[in-house]
Design a protein around this motif. Structure first.
Motif, PDB file in Angstrom:
ATOM      1  N   SER A   1       0.840  -1.194   0.000  1.00 25.56           N
ATOM      2  CA  SER A   1       0.000   0.000   0.000  1.00 25.56           C
ATOM      3  C   SER A   1       0.877   1.246   0.000  1.00 25.56           C
ATOM      4  CB  SER A   1      -0.906   0.001   1.227  1.00 25.56           C
ATOM      5  OG  SER A   1      -1.169   1.309   1.639  1.00 25.56           O
ATOM      6  N   LEU A   2       0.613   2.088  -0.959  1.00 24.38           N
ATOM      7  CA  LEU A   2       1.413   3.304  -1.083  1.00 24.38           C
ATOM      8  C   LEU A   2       1.294   4.159   0.173  1.00 24.38           C
ATOM      9  CD1 LEU A   2       3.151   3.973  -3.435  1.00 24.38           C
ATOM     10  CD2 LEU A   2       1.421   5.595  -4.228  1.00 24.38           C
ATOM     11  N   ALA A   3       0.059   4.244   0.688  1.00 24.53           N
ATOM     12  CA  ALA A   3      -0.174   5.105   1.839  1.00 24.53           C
ATOM     13  C   ALA A   3       0.610   4.610   3.048  1.00 24.53           C
ATOM     14  CB  ALA A   3      -1.667   5.132   2.162  1.00 24.53           C
ATOM     15  N   SER A   4       0.632   3.288   3.214  1.00 26.30           N
ATOM     16  CA  SER A   4       1.323   2.739   4.373  1.00 26.30           C
ATOM     17  C   SER A   4       2.822   3.004   4.271  1.00 26.30           C
ATOM     18  CB  SER A   4       1.045   1.236   4.455  1.00 26.30           C
ATOM     19  OG  SER A   4       1.734   0.661   5.514  1.00 26.30           O
ATOM     20  N   VAL A   5       3.384   2.766   3.085  1.00 24.38           N
ATOM     21  CA  VAL A   5       4.820   2.994   2.911  1.00 24.38           C
ATOM     22  C   VAL A   5       5.139   4.461   3.101  1.00 24.38           C
ATOM     23  CG1 VAL A   5       6.720   2.864   1.286  1.00 24.38           C
ATOM     24  CG2 VAL A   5       5.065   1.000   1.430  1.00 24.38           C
ATOM     25  N   GLU A   6       4.275   5.306   2.553  1.00 15.20           N
ATOM     26  CA  GLU A   6       4.502   6.752   2.690  1.00 15.20           C
ATOM     27  C   GLU A   6       4.479   7.131   4.162  1.00 15.20           C
ATOM     28  OE1 GLU A   6       1.645   9.172   0.650  1.00 15.20           O
ATOM     29  OE2 GLU A   6       2.311  10.934   1.764  1.00 15.20           O
ATOM     30  N   ALA A   7       3.501   6.562   4.888  1.00 14.49           N
ATOM     31  CA  ALA A   7       3.399   6.877   6.308  1.00 14.49           C
ATOM     32  C   ALA A   7       4.673   6.488   7.031  1.00 14.49           C
ATOM     33  CB  ALA A   7       2.202   6.132   6.911  1.00 14.49           C
ATOM     34  N   GLY A   8       5.141   5.249   6.774  1.00 14.47           N
ATOM     35  CA  GLY A   8       6.332   4.778   7.462  1.00 14.47           C
ATOM     36  C   GLY A   8       7.540   5.617   7.116  1.00 14.47           C
ATOM     37  N   LEU A   9       7.640   5.940   5.841  1.00 10.77           N
ATOM     38  CA  LEU A   9       8.825   6.667   5.394  1.00 10.77           C
ATOM     39  C   LEU A   9       8.859   8.073   5.989  1.00 10.77           C
ATOM     40  CD1 LEU A   9      11.188   5.980   3.614  1.00 10.77           C
ATOM     41  CD2 LEU A   9      10.089   7.238   1.753  1.00 10.77           C
ATOM     42  N   LYS A  10       7.720   8.737   5.947  1.00  9.38           N
ATOM     43  CA  LYS A  10       7.664  10.092   6.504  1.00  9.38           C
ATOM     44  C   LYS A  10       8.001  10.071   7.986  1.00  9.38           C
ATOM     45  CE  LYS A  10       4.362  12.568   3.670  1.00  9.38           C
ATOM     46  NZ  LYS A  10       2.947  12.826   3.488  1.00  9.38           N
ATOM     47  N   TYR A  11       7.388   9.124   8.644  1.00  8.73           N
ATOM     48  CA  TYR A  11       7.620   8.988  10.065  1.00  8.73           C
ATOM     49  C   TYR A  11       9.107   8.764  10.319  1.00  8.73           C
ATOM     50  CZ  TYR A  11       6.283   7.419  14.801  1.00  8.73           C
ATOM     51  OH  TYR A  11       6.127   7.294  16.132  1.00  8.73           O
ATOM     52  N   PHE A  12       9.705   7.922   9.496  1.00 10.82           N
ATOM     53  CA  PHE A  12      11.107   7.576   9.677  1.00 10.82           C
ATOM     54  C   PHE A  12      12.007   8.777   9.436  1.00 10.82           C
ATOM     55  CE2 PHE A  12      15.054   6.044   7.592  1.00 10.82           C
ATOM     56  CZ  PHE A  12      15.666   5.562   8.740  1.00 10.82           C
ATOM     57  N   ILE A  13      11.769   9.483   8.323  1.00 13.32           N
ATOM     58  CA  ILE A  13      12.639  10.620   7.990  1.00 13.32           C
ATOM     59  C   ILE A  13      12.579  11.663   9.084  1.00 13.32           C
ATOM     60  CG2 ILE A  13      12.954  12.543   6.418  1.00 13.32           C
ATOM     61  CD1 ILE A  13      11.990  10.741   4.182  1.00 13.32           C
ATOM     62  N   MET A  14      11.368  11.987   9.461  1.00 17.36           N
ATOM     63  CA  MET A  14      11.238  13.039  10.469  1.00 17.36           C
ATOM     64  C   MET A  14      11.719  12.540  11.819  1.00 17.36           C
ATOM     65  SD  MET A  14       7.746  14.737   9.234  1.00 17.36           S
ATOM     66  CE  MET A  14       8.139  16.174  10.160  1.00 17.36           C
ATOM     67  N   GLY A  15      11.480  11.255  12.090  1.00 15.52           N
ATOM     68  CA  GLY A  15      11.942  10.695  13.346  1.00 15.52           C
ATOM     69  C   GLY A  15      13.452  10.708  13.441  1.00 15.52           C
TER      70      GLY A  15
END
Lengths: 704, 534
Positions: free
Chosen positions: B154-168
């Motif tokens: 799911s694009l949304a799930s990957v996007e969520a994880g990635l955004k969270y990761f980058i900002m984290g």
């Protein structure tokens, strides 16, 4: 031992709740049998446990007259100096109520298993009925006024639900609503009274502490007027729940509910809650002879008025409903006159014969396919022997013929109404400090220049206040005779209309259609058994309060003595045996007259004499048939103006001011801001990180 | 050493669960459904809760019971939050299997990662030094990043994880940077050492201390999703698989606030902090009200339940942040020290349970790989799946703070504590109440969708699963039961809040003795009862 018995109290209360929850949640999915068994068995178990409590209380009272079982479930609310506990109290008074509620409650459950068998809502019905028993038990077993009030509201809600049980019929739903609204009016008074008690009596409405508080004259409130006000407010609450003038109008309409409900809630238990409450707070009411007199007179007028309406009604349940209102009036005469034991005694006996009458009426209605008009009945004694005999016994009991129950309780009330009088000397002594304080206050108020008034002036003032008070109390004495007279009149009417009802229903020729007659049947055993038990109790229960032998055989008064000790301090008086027997003879004579009249006019069906009398007294007859047009009166002076005002407020204040300006305006504004805000949240990580950096910068700017 | 290990038993149990899952899973045939790991995980988490409870009961109430050279502790604060995070893990384990299977991503790693995250949380809240804190934080964060992106198709799930990761990672960098400064100032990494170093103002080091505080707080504000460090939250919540979103909003928030409480009260307190340019509590309180206002207002217009809850999580972070900083000076220790109350731990329990209930109930719509939590898609849920509808409503009512739910008492206690902290917080309290009113709008809006909107013609299918039912029912029951009888939990929360004090007292005393040139005697810590609400 005591603690073990005390543990039973919450179980007694909670069992019906469990039953109600079970039937309410799962009843529609389980079989009918399960619903009946769960519903009846929980109440039966409660009854058995109640009997055990009663028995142990009897043993305990033999050792220590003040014995009572107390159980604190948990500490409920503590706010500042106020505190309420979820606690139960079983003393002689609540033990009796306990037996009545669970006993009659179980019989009505049993009866309902047959009566409601064809109804699709039987699970809902049993759930409500169990919840009612739970609420009623909370009411009578509560250890403080807060608990009583919870039960009070609970039974009100259940009553509303059960009156409107067939809510698809608009009239029935509206009858439920009427009961609810009228009760609310009474509740306002009750709540205010509780608040006043909280304010004046140490922040606790626990019965034990209230009793201690009001037994000690050092704690006395400023003057008797405050106590009178509290008592009157409490009585307003009692008027609502126990259907007294002016709030009695809901009870006749409440007959829209299923008949077993009328028997349990609107005859035997809930409507007597007001009497119970006043008997419970007897130590408070005896302090105010004025409020007591109001209670007595309102009760007497209600008794006569309701009985007179009952004379001409043709709906079998309506007659019984007005009879209930009238008998409740009797109970209020008793507690108002200071005869608390007699009032509760009448409550007790009335529970049996009136429940029996209602259930008998239900059996008739059931047997005749929902026919309620007695003009279309008659001659049913052949078809329904069980119902007929039990009905007859109960009629004799309520008419007050010896040796059935109603005679003893009614006689006790009438005798004590004339015999008792408040002990003015003791009251005076009790209020001594209060008078003095009031005198000081008045003396200060008179002196304008601020110098202290001398003691002599205060003493004189005190004496003056005291004398005024004594005089006003003594002026109340003749009203007892009035109440006695009205009570006697009501007794006459009661005997008449009850036997009119009986003769019209069971004697003479059948006046309905033949199809119904052919299918008419006696009660099945589930209905017959409760009838027989209740009729048996209607016969024997009066013997507990034998008036003969100077009270030697009066088990009833002896049993309630510990609860009412305080009232016996402040209300005194007794009759000589000669007068007492004379009064007894008088009431028997009155009752017999009523029965005789009924026999001569209705013994073989409605006679031409009765019809002739009705035509010759047309206006009176119409007024009685129209129930004195009280409903119409309330409609004109209360309901319509209120509706008009609410319409106005709705359009101007609610719609225009609150909705538009206060609620929607800010709401729309916030939504607009929200729209702007979501522009920032565009899903771009760079923007997000920029936000973080900005945040850091803000933090740094703040701190460094 | 053995004693230390006993104190760490909850963490060890969680770690065991993770490793066991990880080691056993590859040896299972690929065709075997993996959903049994859910109940297994629930058992493991339950064991951890029990271990925590045993430690709570047996422990010395007054002492910190430090372990591993004072880098970890089993104080009541740690235990309270360990238990809370383990409960979050438990409920997530129960609500995940059916959902993840429906999404075709029910792999064993998922459950292992949940265990790891719970383990990281436990380490975080038990940490008594910056290093341990960082390790716990990273274990938790990395696991949660992967969990958020777990539905990798799911694009949304990957996007969520990635955004969270980058900002984290940016936030982690900030935290590390801030820690470095703190180490430089204090010469040690344990909270006690830092505390000791900050007892009196350090004139020359003001700038560095300020920087350290800014960076550390920035990282924490990111973790709790406070404005303006919040922007990842709505995207992450919306994209992450629904049970994971619940875990993020409940568990991560609980752990972050547990650690923040400790750092705020036990490390970054004292004369040196108070001598900074502007007082730290005032600054954080400002952030708090901005956070709650922005979160609530942004939620109003949303049309996806998960996104709404993302914003709601931000708003709750604001409430909690206010609870953390609205502190009362500690009479015994002087003005620079503060008493932590029961409000924040107590509120977090209510918030976490309600979040878990809501997200568990929302996960029933994840049939067949979809996640239909939009306005129109939720219509009819209340009628077709009464339990889910009821749990959802109850959870939302608790989040809105309606009695008799736990959320109501949480908010009440929070307000009470904020007002007790002093008159300067009256405006904040008023804003908090106004915010709650605004919030009621969007919570009730979801209820309206669920019950009152026309259902449309599509006959929707819902996930009906026993362990999911358990998860919903347990959460809902807890919300109701504790909501009706809150006093026991309140006492425990007060113990937890009070547990910070003895440690501060010791650091303070140590410092004074040092100054006087005396040897530290045995510390008689103050009884925690002193700070209990009556």
């Amino acid at each position: 031992m005591d603690t073990q018995v005390s543990v039973l109290l919450p179980i007694i209360v909670l069992l019906p709740l469990l039953g109600g929850l079970w039937n309410g949640l799962f009843g529609s999915r389980t079989s009918r049998q399960t619903v009946y068994v769960v519903g009846s068995l929980t109440v039966l178990t409660s009854f058995v446990l109640s009997a055990m409590v009663f028995w142990h209380l009897r043993l305990a009272v033999n050792v220590n007259p003040d014995a009572a079982f107390r159980y604190e479930l948990y500490h409920w609310i503590a706010a500042g100096s106020y505190s309420f506990d979820m606690a139960f109290l079983a003393d002689p008074l609540s033990a009796i109520m306990l037996l009545v509620v669970t006993g009659v409650g179980f019989l009505v459950h049993l009866y309902s298993t047959a009566y409601m068998n064809d109804d699709p809502g039987y699970a809902r019905y049993f759930a409500y009925l169990n919840l009612f028993v739970f609420s009623m038990l909370t009411l009578v077993l509560g250890k403080n006024l807060a608990m009583l009030f919870i039960g009070w509201e609970g039974v009100g809600a259940c009553s509303y639900l059960l009156i409107g049980f067939w809510f698809k019929d608009m009239d029935k739903a509206e009858a439920g609503q009427k009961a609810f609204v009228v009760n609310r009016i009474g509740d306002i008074g009750f709540v205010v009274a509780i608040f006043l008690l909280l304010a004046f009596a140490n922040g606790s409405v626990d019965y034990d502490s209230l009793r201690a508080h009001f037994s000690d004259s050092r704690h006395v409130l400023d003057d008797p007027n405050t106590i009178t006000a509290i008592c009157l407010l409490l009585f307003v609450g009692a008027c609502g729940k126990s259907a007294q003038i002016p709030l009695y109008v809901w009870l006749p309409d409440a007959m829209a509910g299923p008949t077993p409900v009328s028997a349990l809630i609107h005859a035997a238990t809930m409507v007597t809650a007001g009497v119970y409450m006043i008997a419970r707070l007897n130590f408070l009411f005896v302090l105010s002879p004025h409020a007591m007199t109001v209670v007595m007179i309102v009760g007497a007028i209600t008794a006569v008025m309701a009985a007179s309406i009952g004379l001409v009604q043709n709906d079998i349940k309506k007659v019984l409903a007005y009879s209930t209102v009238s008998q409740l009036g009797y109970m209020f005469i008793a507690v108002g006159a200071g005869a608390f034991a007699a009032g509760v005694f009448h409550l007790f006996t009335h529970a049996f014969f009136k429940a029996c009458l209602f259930l008998g009426a239900g059996a008739v209605i059931h047997g005749l396919h929902h026919e309620q008009d007695i003009r279309k009945m008659g001659g049913l004694h052949a078809k329904m022997p069980v119902v007929r005999w039990t009905f007859l016994l109960s009629c004799i009991a309520i008419a007050g013929l010896p040796p059935l129950a109603g005679f003893f309780s009614k006689d006790a009330i009438l005798a004590e109404t004339v015999a008792l009088k408040p002990d003015v000397e003791r009251l005076e002594k009790y209020y001594e400090h209060g008078f003095e304080r009031r005198a000081q206050y008045l003396a200060f108020a008179e002196k304008k220049d601020g110098e202290a008034p001398d003691e002599k002036a205060i003493a004189a003032k005190t004496k003056e206040i005291k004398e005024k008070y004594v005089a006003s109390v003594e002026k109340l004495a003749p009203l007892r005779k009035v109440a006695f007279g009205l009570g006697l009149l009501a007794a006459l009417m009661t005997a008449f209309y009850m036997f009119r009802l009986y003769f019209m229903t069971f004697h003479g020729q059948y006046r309905g259609d033949h199809h119904t007659w052919d299918h008419a049947h006696d009660a099945p055993w589930q209905m017959g058994l409760p009838l027989m038990i209740l009729a048996g109790l209607a016969v024997v229960s009066g013997w507990l309060g034998m008036p003969f032998g100077g009270g030697k055989f009066n088990l009833w008064d002896k049993w309630l003595e510990p609860v009412l000790a305080r009232s016996h301090d402040l209300v005194e008086g007794h009759l000589t045996p000669a007068v007492e027997y004379g009064l007894m003879g008088l009431s028997v004579l009155v009752a017999a007259t009523g029965v005789g009249l009924a026999w001569s006019w209705y013994g073989k069906g409605p006679s031409t004499q009765a019809a002739g009398l009705a035509t010759s007294l047309k206006p009176v007859h119409n007024a009685l048939l129209g129930k004195y047009y009280i409903d119409e009166l309330y409609d004109t002076i209360v309901i319509r103006p209120l509706r008009a005002v609410s319409q106005f407020l709705f359009h101007l204040v609610d719609r225009a001011l609150i909705d538009l300006l206060a609620v929607r305006g800010p709401g729309y504004a916030l939504l607009g801001v929200s729209q702007l805000g979501s522009l920032l949240q565009d899903g771009n990580v760079q923007v997000y990180l920029l936000g973080m950096v900005a945040g850091l910068a803000m933090l740094a700017w703040y701190l460094i | 050493m053995l004693h230390d290990i006993a104190l760490l038993s909850p963490m060890i149990i969680l770690l065991f669960g993770a490793l066991f899952t990880l080691v056993v899973d590859p040896f299972l045939p690929t065709a075997t459904p993996r959903r049994f790991w859910g109940p297994f995980g629930a058992l493991i988490s339950g064991a951890a809760v029990l271990a925590t409870a045993a430690l709570w009961v047996s422990g010395n109430h007054e002492m910190q019971t430090p372990a591993f050279a004072a880098h970890l502790s089993a104080s009541r604060l740690s235990l309270f939050f360990t238990a809370l995070t383990a409960v979050c893990a438990l409920l997530t384990h129960l609500s995940s299997p059916a959902f993840m299977d429906e999404q075709d991503h029910g792999f064993g790693e998922f459950y292992a990662l949940l265990h790891f995250a719970a383990f990281g949380m436990a380490v975080m809240v038990a940490a008594e030094s910056l290093i341990t804190l960082f390790i716990g934080l990273e274990i938790m964060s990395l696991s949660v990043y992967v969990l958020a992106a777990f539905k990798r198709t799911s694009l949304a799930s990957v996007e969520a994880g990635l955004k969270y990761f980058i900002m984290g990672s940016v936030a982690s960098a900030m935290l590390l940077y801030g820690m470095a400064f703190l180490y430089g100032i204090a010469g040690g990494t344990t909270y006690v050492e830092i505390q000791r170093a900050l007892v009196v103002p350090k004139p020359g080091l003001d700038l560095w201390l300020g920087l350290a505080v800014v960076l550390t707080m920035g990282a924490f504000l990111f973790k709790v999703a406070a404005v303006p460090f919040h922007m990842w939250a709505p995207d992450a919540y919306e994209g992450a698989p629904t049970p994971v979103a619940g875990f993020m909003s409940a568990g991560v928030k609980a752990a972050a606030f547990g650690a923040l409480l400790k750092v705020l009260y036990a490390a970054l307190a004292g004369g040196a902090i108070d001598s900074l340019h502007l007082s730290m509590p005032k600054m954080l309180a400002t952030f708090a009200v901005v956070t709650m206002t922005v979160g609530n207002i942004a939620a109003l217009r949303q049309t996806n339940a998960k996104r709404i809850l993302g914003f709601s999580a931000i708003a709750h972070a604001g409430y909690l942040l206010l609870g953390c900083v609205a502190w009362v000076p500690d009479g015994g220790l002087g003005d620079h020290y503060h008493v932590a109350g029961a409000a924040v731990p107590f509120y977090l329990v209510g918030y976490a349970l309600a979040s878990l209930a809501v997200f568990a109930a929302l996960s029933v719509v994840g049939k067949g790989g979809q996640e239909l939590t939009g306005q129109a898609q939720l219509a009819g849920l209340g009628r077709r799946y009464p339990l889910a509808g009821a749990v959802l409503t109850l959870g939302l009512l608790s989040l809105a703070g309606v009695p008799p739910t736990l959320g109501f008492f949480g908010k009440l206690e929070l307000l009470h504590e904020v007002l007790r902290a002093g008159d300067q917080y009256v405006p904040h309290a008023v804003l908090l109440v106004l915010n709650s009113v605004v919030a009621a709008y969007y919570y009730l809006r979801i209820t309206v969708w669920v019950y009152m909107k026309p259902e449309g013609k599509v006959e929707r299918e819902y996930i009906r699963d026993r362990s999911l039912t358990w998860s919903m029912s347990l959460a809902a029951l807890a919300i109701l039961c504790v909501g009706i009888l809150p006093s026991r939990l309140m006492r425990m929360a007060a113990f937890a809040g009070g547990a910070v004090r003895p440690q501060v007292a010791r650091a303070h005393l140590d410092h004074q003795l040092e100054v006087a040139g005396l040897k530290p005697p045995v510390v008689k810590a103050a009884a925690t009862e002193a700070v209990l609400p009556r």
